[in-house]
Motif scaffolding. Structure first.
Motif, PDB file in Angstrom:
ATOM      1  N   MET A   1       0.818  -1.194   0.000  1.00 40.35           N
ATOM      2  CA  MET A   1       0.000   0.000   0.000  1.00 40.35           C
ATOM      3  C   MET A   1       0.866   1.262   0.000  1.00 40.35           C
ATOM      4  O   MET A   1       0.390   2.324  -0.361  1.00 40.35           O
ATOM      5  N   SER A   2       2.138   1.136   0.362  1.00 41.96           N
ATOM      6  CA  SER A   2       2.999   2.320   0.395  1.00 41.96           C
ATOM      7  C   SER A   2       3.180   2.921  -0.997  1.00 41.96           C
ATOM      8  O   SER A   2       3.306   4.140  -1.135  1.00 41.96           O
ATOM      9  N   GLY A   3       3.181   2.085  -2.037  1.00 38.80           N
ATOM     10  CA  GLY A   3       3.283   2.600  -3.401  1.00 38.80           C
ATOM     11  C   GLY A   3       2.070   3.425  -3.777  1.00 38.80           C
ATOM     12  O   GLY A   3       2.192   4.506  -4.358  1.00 38.80           O
ATOM     13  N   ALA A   4       0.879   2.928  -3.427  1.00 43.03           N
ATOM     14  CA  ALA A   4      -0.353   3.662  -3.714  1.00 43.03           C
ATOM     15  C   ALA A   4      -0.391   4.968  -2.933  1.00 43.03           C
ATOM     16  O   ALA A   4      -0.816   6.002  -3.452  1.00 43.03           O
ATOM     17  N   LEU A   5       0.075   4.929  -1.690  1.00 41.10           N
ATOM     18  CA  LEU A   5       0.100   6.148  -0.876  1.00 41.10           C
ATOM     19  C   LEU A   5       1.075   7.161  -1.456  1.00 41.10           C
ATOM     20  O   LEU A   5       0.767   8.357  -1.533  1.00 41.10           O
ATOM     21  N   GLY A   6       2.235   6.714  -1.883  1.00 46.58           N
ATOM     22  CA  GLY A   6       3.220   7.624  -2.480  1.00 46.58           C
ATOM     23  C   GLY A   6       2.704   8.271  -3.761  1.00 46.58           C
ATOM     24  O   GLY A   6       2.885   9.477  -3.971  1.00 46.58           O
ATOM     25  N   ARG A   7       2.052   7.469  -4.602  1.00 45.61           N
ATOM     26  CA  ARG A   7       1.484   8.031  -5.831  1.00 45.61           C
ATOM     27  C   ARG A   7       0.394   9.041  -5.514  1.00 45.61           C
ATOM     28  O   ARG A   7       0.310  10.104  -6.133  1.00 45.61           O
ATOM     29  N   PHE A   8      -0.445   8.713  -4.533  1.00 48.44           N
ATOM     30  CA  PHE A   8      -1.502   9.650  -4.128  1.00 48.44           C
ATOM     31  C   PHE A   8      -0.900  10.945  -3.615  1.00 48.44           C
ATOM     32  O   PHE A   8      -1.359  12.034  -3.971  1.00 48.44           O
ATOM     33  N   ARG A   9       0.093  10.847  -2.739  1.00 42.85           N
ATOM     34  CA  ARG A   9       0.706  12.059  -2.170  1.00 42.85           C
ATOM     35  C   ARG A   9       1.269  12.963  -3.267  1.00 42.85           C
ATOM     36  O   ARG A   9       1.066  14.176  -3.256  1.00 42.85           O
ATOM     37  N   PHE A  10       1.971  12.359  -4.211  1.00 47.00           N
ATOM     38  CA  PHE A  10       2.549  13.134  -5.302  1.00 47.00           C
ATOM     39  C   PHE A  10       1.458  13.858  -6.085  1.00 47.00           C
ATOM     40  O   PHE A  10       1.550  15.061  -6.336  1.00 47.00           O
ATOM     41  N   MET A  11       0.415  13.124  -6.448  1.00 44.82           N
ATOM     42  CA  MET A  11      -0.649  13.734  -7.245  1.00 44.82           C
ATOM     43  C   MET A  11      -1.448  14.751  -6.441  1.00 44.82           C
ATOM     44  O   MET A  11      -1.946  15.736  -7.000  1.00 44.82           O
ATOM     45  N   ALA A  12      -1.596  14.553  -5.137  1.00 45.56           N
ATOM     46  CA  ALA A  12      -2.304  15.541  -4.318  1.00 45.56           C
ATOM     47  C   ALA A  12      -1.566  16.876  -4.357  1.00 45.56           C
ATOM     48  O   ALA A  12      -2.194  17.932  -4.493  1.00 45.56           O
TER      49      ALA A  12
ATOM     50  N   LYS B   1      -7.604  -0.031  -1.661  1.00 50.89           N
ATOM     51  CA  LYS B   1      -6.580  -0.767  -0.905  1.00 50.89           C
ATOM     52  C   LYS B   1      -6.676  -0.497   0.592  1.00 50.89           C
ATOM     53  O   LYS B   1      -6.413  -1.385   1.396  1.00 50.89           O
ATOM     54  N   ALA B   2      -7.052   0.737   0.969  1.00 47.37           N
ATOM     55  CA  ALA B   2      -7.138   1.095   2.384  1.00 47.37           C
ATOM     56  C   ALA B   2      -8.532   0.856   2.960  1.00 47.37           C
ATOM     57  O   ALA B   2      -8.760   1.103   4.143  1.00 47.37           O
ATOM     58  N   ARG B   3      -9.469   0.442   2.095  1.00 48.60           N
ATOM     59  CA  ARG B   3     -10.849   0.142   2.503  1.00 48.60           C
ATOM     60  C   ARG B   3     -11.547   1.343   3.145  1.00 48.60           C
ATOM     61  O   ARG B   3     -12.120   1.249   4.228  1.00 48.60           O
ATOM     62  N   TRP B   4     -11.491   2.464   2.435  1.00 43.54           N
ATOM     63  CA  TRP B   4     -12.178   3.663   2.901  1.00 43.54           C
ATOM     64  C   TRP B   4     -13.671   3.521   2.673  1.00 43.54           C
ATOM     65  O   TRP B   4     -14.120   2.799   1.783  1.00 43.54           O
ATOM     66  N   SER B   5     -14.435   4.319   3.406  1.00 45.46           N
ATOM     67  CA  SER B   5     -15.874   4.386   3.166  1.00 45.46           C
ATOM     68  C   SER B   5     -16.129   5.188   1.894  1.00 45.46           C
ATOM     69  O   SER B   5     -15.251   5.912   1.407  1.00 45.46           O
TER      70      SER B   5
ATOM     71  N   ALA C   1     -15.267  10.011  -1.316  1.00 43.67           N
ATOM     72  CA  ALA C   1     -15.852  11.155  -2.029  1.00 43.67           C
ATOM     73  C   ALA C   1     -15.266  12.470  -1.533  1.00 43.67           C
ATOM     74  O   ALA C   1     -14.983  13.376  -2.330  1.00 43.67           O
ATOM     75  N   LEU C   2     -15.063  12.592  -0.234  1.00 47.63           N
ATOM     76  CA  LEU C   2     -14.501  13.834   0.316  1.00 47.63           C
ATOM     77  C   LEU C   2     -13.071  14.060  -0.165  1.00 47.63           C
ATOM     78  O   LEU C   2     -12.698  15.187  -0.502  1.00 47.63           O
ATOM     79  N   VAL C   3     -12.290  13.001  -0.216  1.00 45.42           N
ATOM     80  CA  VAL C   3     -10.916  13.141  -0.708  1.00 45.42           C
ATOM     81  C   VAL C   3     -10.916  13.448  -2.204  1.00 45.42           C
ATOM     82  O   VAL C   3     -10.106  14.249  -2.677  1.00 45.42           O
TER      83      VAL C   3
ATOM     84  N   VAL D   1      -5.021  12.027   4.966  1.00 49.30           N
ATOM     85  CA  VAL D   1      -4.955  10.692   4.360  1.00 49.30           C
ATOM     86  C   VAL D   1      -3.691   9.973   4.815  1.00 49.30           C
ATOM     87  O   VAL D   1      -3.737   8.796   5.204  1.00 49.30           O
ATOM     88  N   VAL D   2      -2.562  10.656   4.788  1.00 46.84           N
ATOM     89  CA  VAL D   2      -1.299  10.029   5.203  1.00 46.84           C
ATOM     90  C   VAL D   2      -1.384   9.593   6.663  1.00 46.84           C
ATOM     91  O   VAL D   2      -1.009   8.459   7.001  1.00 46.84           O
ATOM     92  N   ASP D   3      -1.876  10.465   7.529  1.00 43.29           N
ATOM     93  CA  ASP D   3      -2.019  10.097   8.942  1.00 43.29           C
ATOM     94  C   ASP D   3      -2.944   8.899   9.106  1.00 43.29           C
ATOM     95  O   ASP D   3      -2.661   7.982   9.877  1.00 43.29           O
ATOM     96  N   SER D   4      -4.045   8.891   8.382  1.00 44.05           N
ATOM     97  CA  SER D   4      -5.017   7.810   8.467  1.00 44.05           C
ATOM     98  C   SER D   4      -4.441   6.485   7.975  1.00 44.05           C
ATOM     99  O   SER D   4      -4.599   5.446   8.623  1.00 44.05           O
ATOM    100  N   VAL D   5      -3.766   6.514   6.832  1.00 45.10           N
ATOM    101  CA  VAL D   5      -3.218   5.285   6.259  1.00 45.10           C
ATOM    102  C   VAL D   5      -2.090   4.744   7.136  1.00 45.10           C
ATOM    103  O   VAL D   5      -2.012   3.538   7.392  1.00 45.10           O
TER     104      VAL D   5
END
Length: 100
Positions: A1-12, A62-66, A71-73, A90-94
């Motif tokens: 999941m760290s790869g997905a988080l890194g890609r998300f952070r970059f795009m955010a 991957k993180a099983r969000w609601s 939608a909020l993110v 998101v980073v704190d949550s993941v």
């Protein structure tokens, strides 16, 4: 999941900066009467936001969000400065292994 988080952070960050550039381009277009910058920044931001949407959904699955959290993110990329705040949350949550 760290790869997905890194890609998300970059795009955010990219979408956040792109949205600020879009706001600046809109000011130049409407206050300055010069639409040239908007013709470039608008489509680029639109494409980058679409990539942000895909990467956010990937991380959400991957993180099983609601659905509400997802939608909020997703909407965070549409309001200036909010994508930076959402990225932190998101980073704190993941990292804490909490669902949104």
């Amino acid at each position: 999941m760290s790869g997905a988080l890194g890609r998300f952070r970059f795009m955010a960050y990219v979408v956040g900066v792109g949205l600020l550039a879009l706001v600046l381009a809109m000011v130049v277009k409407y206050a300055g009467g010069e639409p040239g910058l908007m013709r470039v920044v608008g489509p680029v931001h639109g494409f980058l936001y679409a990539v942000y949407l895909v990467l956010t959904v990937d991380l959400a699955l991957k993180a099983r969000w609601s659905i509400k959290g997802t939608a909020l993110v997703l909407l965070a990329g549409t309001i200036p400065f909010v994508s930076f705040y959402a990225e932190r949350k998101v980073v704190d949550s993941v990292r804490a292994d909490r669902a949104l």
